[in-house]
Scaffold this active site. Structure first.
Site, PDB file in Angstrom:
ATOM      1  N   LYS A 197       0.825  -1.194   0.000  1.00  0.00           N
ATOM      2  CA  LYS A 197       0.000   0.000   0.000  1.00  0.00           C
ATOM      3  C   LYS A 197       0.869   1.259   0.000  1.00  0.00           C
ATOM      4  CE  LYS A 197      -3.969  -2.216   0.454  1.00  0.00           C
ATOM      5  NZ  LYS A 197      -5.118  -2.091  -0.462  1.00  0.00           N
ATOM      6  N   HIS A 328     -10.489  -8.305  -7.537  1.00  0.00           N
ATOM      7  CA  HIS A 328     -10.196  -7.867  -6.173  1.00  0.00           C
ATOM      8  C   HIS A 328     -10.713  -8.853  -5.135  1.00  0.00           C
ATOM      9  CE1 HIS A 328     -11.680  -5.576  -2.525  1.00  0.00           C
ATOM     10  NE2 HIS A 328     -10.388  -5.327  -2.484  1.00  0.00           N
TER      11      HIS A 328
END
Length: 396
Positions: A197, A328
Protein backbone atom coordinates in the site's frame (compact mmCIF):
# COMPACT_ATOMS: atom_id res chain seq x y z
CA UNK A 1 -56.70 -10.26 -47.09
CA UNK A 2 -56.85 -11.48 -43.49
CA UNK A 3 -59.72 -9.88 -41.58
CA UNK A 4 -59.30 -10.32 -37.79
CA UNK A 5 -62.99 -9.67 -37.26
CA UNK A 6 -64.02 -12.60 -39.45
CA UNK A 7 -61.38 -15.25 -38.83
CA UNK A 8 -59.11 -16.53 -36.12
CA UNK A 9 -56.00 -18.60 -36.52
CA UNK A 10 -56.31 -21.81 -34.51
CA UNK A 11 -53.64 -22.42 -31.92
CA UNK A 12 -51.02 -24.84 -33.15
CA UNK A 13 -49.94 -27.70 -30.86
CA UNK A 14 -46.30 -27.58 -29.80
CA UNK A 15 -43.90 -29.54 -31.96
CA UNK A 16 -42.57 -32.77 -30.63
CA UNK A 17 -39.63 -32.24 -28.31
CA UNK A 18 -40.55 -28.62 -27.48
CA UNK A 19 -42.49 -27.39 -24.44
CA UNK A 20 -45.35 -24.95 -24.92
CA UNK A 21 -43.83 -22.63 -22.26
CA UNK A 22 -40.73 -22.29 -20.11
CA UNK A 23 -39.66 -25.69 -18.85
CA UNK A 24 -37.85 -26.50 -15.63
CA UNK A 25 -35.03 -28.93 -15.13
CA UNK A 26 -35.20 -28.31 -11.40
CA UNK A 27 -36.72 -25.91 -8.88
CA UNK A 28 -35.38 -24.03 -5.87
CA UNK A 29 -36.76 -25.60 -2.72
CA UNK A 30 -35.12 -23.56 0.06
CA UNK A 31 -32.86 -20.57 0.61
CA UNK A 32 -30.86 -19.90 3.78
CA UNK A 33 -29.21 -16.54 4.40
CA UNK A 34 -26.67 -15.86 7.13
CA UNK A 35 -24.86 -12.77 8.39
CA UNK A 36 -21.35 -13.66 9.59
CA UNK A 37 -18.65 -11.42 11.07
CA UNK A 38 -15.06 -12.52 10.47
CA UNK A 39 -12.68 -11.01 13.07
CA UNK A 40 -9.23 -9.98 11.83
CA UNK A 41 -6.12 -10.92 13.76
CA UNK A 42 -5.04 -7.26 13.94
CA UNK A 43 -6.49 -3.88 12.85
CA UNK A 44 -5.71 -3.06 9.20
CA UNK A 45 -4.99 0.42 7.84
CA UNK A 46 -4.52 1.69 4.30
CA UNK A 47 -4.31 5.23 2.93
CA UNK A 48 -7.98 5.94 3.66
CA UNK A 49 -7.24 5.49 7.38
CA UNK A 50 -4.06 7.58 7.41
CA UNK A 51 -5.86 10.44 5.66
CA UNK A 52 -8.73 10.31 8.18
CA UNK A 53 -11.43 9.06 5.82
CA UNK A 54 -11.98 5.73 7.54
CA UNK A 55 -11.23 3.88 10.76
CA UNK A 56 -8.92 0.83 10.91
CA UNK A 57 -10.56 -2.37 9.69
CA UNK A 58 -11.12 -4.91 12.48
CA UNK A 59 -13.69 -7.29 10.96
CA UNK A 60 -15.41 -8.18 7.69
CA UNK A 61 -19.15 -8.81 7.38
CA UNK A 62 -20.23 -11.67 5.12
CA UNK A 63 -23.62 -12.48 3.64
CA UNK A 64 -23.74 -16.22 2.94
CA UNK A 65 -26.42 -17.82 0.77
CA UNK A 66 -27.17 -21.55 0.71
CA UNK A 67 -29.70 -22.94 -1.77
CA UNK A 68 -31.16 -26.45 -2.03
CA UNK A 69 -33.13 -27.59 -5.08
CA UNK A 70 -35.98 -30.09 -5.41
CA UNK A 71 -33.56 -32.47 -7.16
CA UNK A 72 -31.24 -32.35 -4.16
CA UNK A 73 -28.56 -30.07 -5.58
CA UNK A 74 -27.05 -27.38 -3.35
CA UNK A 75 -24.99 -24.23 -3.73
CA UNK A 76 -23.01 -21.81 -1.61
CA UNK A 77 -22.34 -18.15 -2.36
CA UNK A 78 -21.27 -15.07 -0.48
CA UNK A 79 -20.94 -11.33 -0.57
CA UNK A 80 -19.18 -9.10 1.94
CA UNK A 81 -18.82 -5.59 3.30
CA UNK A 82 -16.00 -3.85 5.13
CA UNK A 83 -16.64 -1.46 8.05
CA UNK A 84 -20.32 -0.83 7.25
CA UNK A 85 -23.17 -2.38 5.31
CA UNK A 86 -23.31 -5.97 6.54
CA UNK A 87 -26.76 -5.74 8.18
CA UNK A 88 -28.10 -3.90 5.13
CA UNK A 89 -26.85 -6.63 2.78
CA UNK A 90 -28.53 -9.27 4.92
CA UNK A 91 -31.80 -7.32 5.23
CA UNK A 92 -32.11 -6.68 1.49
CA UNK A 93 -31.32 -10.30 0.63
CA UNK A 94 -34.05 -11.37 3.03
CA UNK A 95 -36.48 -9.07 1.22
CA UNK A 96 -35.65 -10.76 -2.09
CA UNK A 97 -35.38 -14.41 -1.06
CA UNK A 98 -39.04 -15.41 -1.46
CA UNK A 99 -38.77 -14.55 -5.16
CA UNK A 100 -36.43 -17.52 -5.59
CA UNK A 101 -38.70 -20.31 -4.39
CA UNK A 102 -39.87 -22.47 -7.29
CA UNK A 103 -37.49 -20.92 -9.82
CA UNK A 104 -35.25 -23.12 -11.94
CA UNK A 105 -31.77 -22.58 -10.40
CA UNK A 106 -30.18 -22.99 -13.83
CA UNK A 107 -31.76 -19.75 -15.08
CA UNK A 108 -29.10 -17.50 -13.60
CA UNK A 109 -29.52 -14.57 -16.00
CA UNK A 110 -33.30 -14.45 -15.72
CA UNK A 111 -33.19 -14.78 -11.93
CA UNK A 112 -30.66 -11.95 -11.70
CA UNK A 113 -33.01 -9.66 -13.64
CA UNK A 114 -35.97 -10.74 -11.53
CA UNK A 115 -34.18 -9.93 -8.28
CA UNK A 116 -32.91 -6.64 -9.65
CA UNK A 117 -36.42 -5.56 -10.56
CA UNK A 118 -37.75 -6.77 -7.23
CA UNK A 119 -35.50 -4.23 -5.55
CA UNK A 120 -35.57 -1.63 -8.31
CA UNK A 121 -36.41 1.28 -6.02
CA UNK A 122 -32.99 1.02 -4.32
CA UNK A 123 -31.16 1.07 -7.64
CA UNK A 124 -28.80 -1.17 -9.56
CA UNK A 125 -25.60 -0.59 -7.63
CA UNK A 126 -24.22 -0.70 -4.11
CA UNK A 127 -26.21 -2.62 -1.50
CA UNK A 128 -28.79 -3.65 -4.08
CA UNK A 129 -26.37 -5.52 -6.33
CA UNK A 130 -24.14 -6.77 -3.51
CA UNK A 131 -27.10 -8.50 -1.87
CA UNK A 132 -27.99 -10.15 -5.18
CA UNK A 133 -24.36 -11.19 -5.59
CA UNK A 134 -24.44 -13.77 -2.79
CA UNK A 135 -27.49 -15.39 -4.40
CA UNK A 136 -26.11 -15.28 -7.93
CA UNK A 137 -22.77 -16.78 -6.90
CA UNK A 138 -24.64 -19.51 -5.02
CA UNK A 139 -26.64 -20.37 -8.15
CA UNK A 140 -23.47 -20.63 -10.26
CA UNK A 141 -21.91 -22.87 -7.60
CA UNK A 142 -25.02 -25.08 -7.69
CA UNK A 143 -25.00 -25.19 -11.49
CA UNK A 144 -21.36 -26.29 -11.61
CA UNK A 145 -21.91 -28.90 -8.89
CA UNK A 146 -24.91 -30.23 -10.80
CA UNK A 147 -22.63 -30.63 -13.86
CA UNK A 148 -19.93 -32.25 -11.71
CA UNK A 149 -17.41 -29.60 -12.82
CA UNK A 150 -15.26 -26.96 -11.16
CA UNK A 151 -16.81 -23.56 -11.91
CA UNK A 152 -13.83 -22.61 -14.10
CA UNK A 153 -14.45 -25.66 -16.29
CA UNK A 154 -18.16 -24.90 -16.54
CA UNK A 155 -17.34 -21.38 -17.74
CA UNK A 156 -14.73 -22.64 -20.19
CA UNK A 157 -11.27 -22.42 -18.64
CA UNK A 158 -8.24 -21.08 -20.50
CA UNK A 159 -5.86 -22.38 -17.82
CA UNK A 160 -5.71 -24.64 -14.75
CA UNK A 161 -3.77 -22.16 -12.60
CA UNK A 162 -3.52 -18.38 -12.27
CA UNK A 163 -0.59 -16.17 -11.27
CA UNK A 164 -1.22 -14.90 -7.74
CA UNK A 165 0.07 -12.00 -5.67
CA UNK A 166 -0.20 -11.23 -1.95
CA UNK A 167 -1.66 -8.05 -0.46
CA UNK A 168 -2.40 -8.87 3.17
CA UNK A 169 1.22 -8.36 4.30
CA UNK A 170 1.73 -4.93 2.78
CA UNK A 171 -0.67 -2.57 4.57
CA UNK A 172 0.37 0.84 5.83
CA UNK A 173 -0.29 -0.34 9.37
CA UNK A 174 2.73 -2.67 8.96
CA UNK A 175 6.31 -1.53 9.50
CA UNK A 176 8.91 -2.01 6.79
CA UNK A 177 10.39 -4.83 8.85
CA UNK A 178 7.01 -6.56 9.08
CA UNK A 179 6.50 -6.15 5.33
CA UNK A 180 9.91 -7.69 4.65
CA UNK A 181 9.04 -10.69 6.81
CA UNK A 182 5.67 -11.04 5.05
CA UNK A 183 7.38 -10.88 1.65
CA UNK A 184 9.78 -13.68 2.59
CA UNK A 185 6.91 -15.80 3.91
CA UNK A 186 4.82 -15.20 0.76
CA UNK A 187 7.62 -16.06 -1.64
CA UNK A 188 8.54 -19.15 0.38
CA UNK A 189 4.91 -20.32 0.21
CA UNK A 190 4.94 -20.08 -3.59
CA UNK A 191 3.15 -16.76 -4.14
CA UNK A 192 4.23 -15.06 -7.36
CA UNK A 193 3.84 -11.34 -6.69
CA UNK A 194 3.76 -8.75 -3.89
CA UNK A 195 1.54 -5.69 -3.52
CA UNK A 196 2.13 -2.98 -0.94
CA UNK A 197 0.00 0.00 0.00
CA UNK A 198 1.00 3.60 -0.71
CA UNK A 199 -0.93 6.87 -0.44
CA UNK A 200 0.57 8.40 2.70
CA UNK A 201 -0.20 12.08 3.35
CA UNK A 202 3.51 12.64 2.60
CA UNK A 203 4.38 10.83 -0.67
CA UNK A 204 8.07 10.90 0.27
CA UNK A 205 7.33 8.35 3.01
CA UNK A 206 5.82 6.10 0.35
CA UNK A 207 8.93 6.43 -1.79
CA UNK A 208 11.23 5.51 1.12
CA UNK A 209 9.13 2.46 2.02
CA UNK A 210 8.92 1.44 -1.62
CA UNK A 211 12.68 1.74 -2.03
CA UNK A 212 13.22 -0.52 0.99
CA UNK A 213 10.74 -3.10 -0.28
CA UNK A 214 12.14 -3.06 -3.82
CA UNK A 215 15.66 -3.65 -2.49
CA UNK A 216 14.43 -6.53 -0.35
CA UNK A 217 12.53 -8.24 -3.18
CA UNK A 218 15.58 -7.83 -5.43
CA UNK A 219 13.72 -8.88 -8.55
CA UNK A 220 12.52 -12.22 -7.16
CA UNK A 221 8.85 -11.51 -7.98
CA UNK A 222 6.82 -8.67 -9.58
CA UNK A 223 5.80 -5.76 -7.33
CA UNK A 224 2.55 -3.77 -7.40
CA UNK A 225 1.51 -0.66 -5.42
CA UNK A 226 -2.00 0.42 -4.35
CA UNK A 227 -2.87 4.03 -3.44
CA UNK A 228 -6.52 3.36 -2.51
CA UNK A 229 -7.84 6.45 -4.36
CA UNK A 230 -5.82 8.94 -2.32
CA UNK A 231 -4.11 11.12 -4.94
CA UNK A 232 -5.21 13.97 -7.15
CA UNK A 233 -4.23 13.84 -10.80
CA UNK A 234 -1.04 15.90 -10.38
CA UNK A 235 0.28 13.84 -7.45
CA UNK A 236 -0.52 10.58 -9.24
CA UNK A 237 1.32 11.68 -12.38
CA UNK A 238 4.36 12.88 -10.46
CA UNK A 239 4.51 9.68 -8.38
CA UNK A 240 4.03 7.54 -11.47
CA UNK A 241 6.92 9.21 -13.26
CA UNK A 242 9.22 8.87 -10.25
CA UNK A 243 8.62 5.10 -9.94
CA UNK A 244 8.79 4.19 -13.63
CA UNK A 245 12.39 2.89 -13.31
CA UNK A 246 11.14 0.30 -10.79
CA UNK A 247 9.23 -1.59 -13.51
CA UNK A 248 6.16 -2.05 -11.29
CA UNK A 249 3.51 -4.48 -12.46
CA UNK A 250 0.91 -1.76 -11.91
CA UNK A 251 -0.16 1.30 -9.92
CA UNK A 252 -3.58 0.59 -8.42
CA UNK A 253 -6.34 3.11 -7.69
CA UNK A 254 -4.17 6.22 -8.01
CA UNK A 255 -7.32 8.38 -8.32
CA UNK A 256 -10.94 8.40 -7.23
CA UNK A 257 -12.56 5.17 -8.38
CA UNK A 258 -15.11 7.02 -10.52
CA UNK A 259 -12.57 9.24 -12.32
CA UNK A 260 -12.45 7.31 -15.58
CA UNK A 261 -11.15 10.34 -17.47
CA UNK A 262 -8.28 10.87 -15.01
CA UNK A 263 -7.27 7.21 -15.06
CA UNK A 264 -7.33 7.27 -18.86
CA UNK A 265 -4.98 10.27 -18.88
CA UNK A 266 -2.57 8.48 -16.54
CA UNK A 267 -2.71 5.34 -18.66
CA UNK A 268 -1.70 7.42 -21.69
CA UNK A 269 1.09 9.30 -19.88
CA UNK A 270 2.76 6.54 -17.88
CA UNK A 271 4.68 3.46 -18.95
CA UNK A 272 3.63 1.71 -15.72
CA UNK A 273 0.25 -0.01 -16.16
CA UNK A 274 -2.80 1.42 -14.37
CA UNK A 275 -5.21 -0.81 -12.43
CA UNK A 276 -8.57 0.04 -10.87
CA UNK A 277 -12.21 -1.05 -10.57
CA UNK A 278 -12.47 -2.82 -7.21
CA UNK A 279 -14.68 -0.16 -5.59
CA UNK A 280 -17.21 -0.02 -8.41
CA UNK A 281 -20.49 -1.73 -7.56
CA UNK A 282 -22.07 -2.53 -10.93
CA UNK A 283 -21.19 -3.71 -14.41
CA UNK A 284 -22.27 -0.38 -15.91
CA UNK A 285 -19.74 1.51 -13.75
CA UNK A 286 -16.98 -0.69 -15.16
CA UNK A 287 -18.15 0.04 -18.70
CA UNK A 288 -17.13 3.67 -18.19
CA UNK A 289 -13.54 2.54 -17.51
CA UNK A 290 -13.55 0.19 -20.49
CA UNK A 291 -14.98 2.73 -22.94
CA UNK A 292 -12.42 5.33 -21.84
CA UNK A 293 -9.45 2.94 -22.10
CA UNK A 294 -8.81 3.98 -18.51
CA UNK A 295 -7.02 0.85 -17.30
CA UNK A 296 -4.46 -1.71 -18.33
CA UNK A 297 -5.67 -4.07 -15.57
CA UNK A 298 -9.38 -4.04 -14.77
CA UNK A 299 -10.24 -5.17 -11.23
CA UNK A 300 -13.91 -6.07 -10.83
CA UNK A 301 -15.07 -7.74 -7.62
CA UNK A 302 -17.85 -10.28 -8.23
CA UNK A 303 -19.48 -9.82 -4.78
CA UNK A 304 -19.51 -6.05 -5.34
CA UNK A 305 -20.78 -5.87 -8.92
CA UNK A 306 -23.71 -8.23 -8.34
CA UNK A 307 -22.23 -11.68 -8.75
CA UNK A 308 -20.84 -13.83 -11.52
CA UNK A 309 -23.55 -12.96 -14.06
CA UNK A 310 -22.59 -9.24 -14.32
CA UNK A 311 -18.89 -10.09 -13.81
CA UNK A 312 -18.98 -12.11 -17.03
CA UNK A 313 -20.51 -9.13 -18.86
CA UNK A 314 -17.58 -7.00 -17.74
CA UNK A 315 -15.13 -9.65 -18.91
CA UNK A 316 -16.69 -9.83 -22.35
CA UNK A 317 -16.12 -6.11 -22.95
CA UNK A 318 -12.69 -6.05 -21.30
CA UNK A 319 -11.50 -9.00 -23.40
CA UNK A 320 -12.43 -7.14 -26.56
CA UNK A 321 -10.17 -4.27 -25.47
CA UNK A 322 -7.33 -6.69 -24.65
CA UNK A 323 -7.33 -5.52 -21.04
CA UNK A 324 -5.71 -7.66 -18.39
CA UNK A 325 -7.80 -8.90 -15.45
CA UNK A 326 -6.90 -8.79 -11.74
CA UNK A 327 -10.07 -9.34 -9.66
CA UNK A 328 -10.20 -7.87 -6.17
CA UNK A 329 -10.26 -9.99 -2.98
CA UNK A 330 -12.40 -13.20 -2.62
CA UNK A 331 -9.89 -15.53 -4.29
CA UNK A 332 -12.20 -18.49 -3.62
CA UNK A 333 -14.52 -17.06 -6.29
CA UNK A 334 -12.15 -15.10 -8.49
CA UNK A 335 -9.71 -17.93 -9.11
CA UNK A 336 -12.36 -19.64 -11.24
CA UNK A 337 -13.35 -16.46 -13.08
CA UNK A 338 -9.74 -15.51 -13.80
CA UNK A 339 -9.02 -19.02 -15.10
CA UNK A 340 -11.79 -18.51 -17.66
CA UNK A 341 -10.52 -15.11 -18.86
CA UNK A 342 -8.88 -14.96 -22.28
CA UNK A 343 -5.85 -12.80 -21.47
CA UNK A 344 -3.34 -13.86 -18.80
CA UNK A 345 -4.69 -12.57 -15.44
CA UNK A 346 -3.64 -12.21 -11.82
CA UNK A 347 -5.62 -13.26 -8.74
CA UNK A 348 -5.24 -11.63 -5.33
CA UNK A 349 -4.18 -13.81 -2.41
CA UNK A 350 -5.74 -12.91 0.95
CA UNK A 351 -5.39 -15.33 3.82
CA UNK A 352 -8.11 -13.55 5.83
CA UNK A 353 -10.94 -15.83 4.63
CA UNK A 354 -9.17 -19.12 5.36
CA UNK A 355 -10.99 -19.78 8.70
CA UNK A 356 -14.38 -19.61 6.95
CA UNK A 357 -13.87 -22.67 4.75
CA UNK A 358 -12.95 -26.32 5.24
CA UNK A 359 -10.84 -26.40 2.06
CA UNK A 360 -7.74 -24.33 1.29
CA UNK A 361 -6.42 -23.34 -2.13
CA UNK A 362 -3.11 -24.73 -3.36
CA UNK A 363 -0.30 -22.43 -4.49
CA UNK A 364 2.75 -23.61 -6.40
CA UNK A 365 5.48 -21.88 -8.40
CA UNK A 366 3.82 -18.47 -8.19
CA UNK A 367 0.39 -19.69 -9.27
CA UNK A 368 -2.87 -20.61 -7.58
CA UNK A 369 -4.23 -23.99 -8.69
CA UNK A 370 -7.87 -24.29 -9.76
CA UNK A 371 -9.34 -27.01 -7.49
CA UNK A 372 -10.73 -30.13 -9.12
CA UNK A 373 -13.70 -30.12 -6.73
CA UNK A 374 -17.11 -29.31 -8.29
CA UNK A 375 -18.43 -25.76 -8.09
CA UNK A 376 -16.37 -23.23 -6.17
CA UNK A 377 -14.86 -26.16 -4.33
CA UNK A 378 -15.39 -24.82 -0.82
CA UNK A 379 -17.73 -25.48 2.09
CA UNK A 380 -18.41 -23.56 5.29
CA UNK A 381 -16.27 -24.47 8.29
CA UNK A 382 -17.46 -24.62 11.88
CA UNK A 383 -15.90 -21.21 12.58
CA UNK A 384 -18.27 -19.62 10.07
CA UNK A 385 -21.22 -21.09 11.98
CA UNK A 386 -19.73 -19.84 15.26
CA UNK A 387 -19.39 -16.31 13.91
CA UNK A 388 -22.97 -16.23 12.53
CA UNK A 389 -25.04 -13.49 14.18
CA UNK A 390 -28.27 -13.87 12.17
CA UNK A 391 -29.73 -16.54 9.91
CA UNK A 392 -33.07 -17.04 8.18
CA UNK A 393 -34.51 -19.72 5.89
CA UNK A 394 -37.14 -19.46 3.16
CA UNK A 395 -39.13 -22.19 1.44
CA UNK A 396 -39.36 -25.75 2.68
Amino acid sequence: MFDPDRRTIPAQPPKAGFAAGPSKLDAIRSVTLSLVYLPLARPISDAKVLTGRQKPLTQVAFLFCEIVSEAGHNGLGFSYSKRAGGPALYAHACELADNLIGEDPNDTARIWDKLCWAGASVGRSGIATQAIAAIDICLWDLKAKRAGLPLAKLLGAHRDSVACYNTSGGFLSSTVEEIRDAIDHSIASGIGGIKIKVGQPDPMIDLRRLDAVTSHIDGRVPLMVDANQQWDRTTALRFGRLVEPLNLEWIEEPLDAYDAEGHAALARELATPIATGEMLASADEHMALIRADAVDFIQPDAPRVGGITPFLRICTHAEAKRMRLAPHFAMEIHLHLAAAYAHEPWVEHFDWLAPLFNEQLEIKDGRMIVPARPGLGCSLAGKARDWTVETRSFGV
